[in-house]
Write a protein that holds these residues in place. Structure first.
Motif: not given
Length: 106
Positions: A59-80
């Motif tokens: 479905v997509s191409i990532a430039d590196s392992l860091e970019a792939a991790k950003a796609i696979l594991y998006p940050p969760g919602p910030v808890e107030e």
């Protein structure tokens, strides 16, 4: 498949397993040779693949392992965090007053 299990039951369980994994993502390094651990070549580009229930589709191409991790594991919602409760004055009674802020005048 268990020899005593009806075919319909087996097919239902198989479809449930497929549904659970549908939409799952993975990153596959685009390098020569066998796929090894993700840490081996962190700078190599990665193919982001999604499981559609029958096969893995790119479905997509990532430039590196860091970019792939950003796609696979998006940050969760910030808890107030809730506002801190005011501290109570001296005493043990139920009718204690809260201590006034230090900069407030009485």
């Amino acid at each position: 498949m268990n020899s005593e299990e009806p075919l319909e039951e087996w097919a239902r369980k198989r479809e449930e397993r497929r549904e659970r994994t549908r939409g799952r993502l993975r990153a596959v390094p685009l390098t020569e040779g066998p796929h090894r651990g993700a840490h081996v070549d962190p700078g190599a580009p990665r193919a982001i693949q999604e499981f559609n229930g029958a096969e893995w589709v790119t479905v997509s191409i990532a430039d590196s392992l860091e970019a792939a991790k950003a796609i696979l594991y998006p940050p969760g919602p910030v808890e107030e965090r809730p506002m801190p409760r005011p501290t109570l004055g001296q005493g043990r009674g139920r009718h204690r007053r809260t201590t006034p802020p230090k900069d407030a005048t009485s």
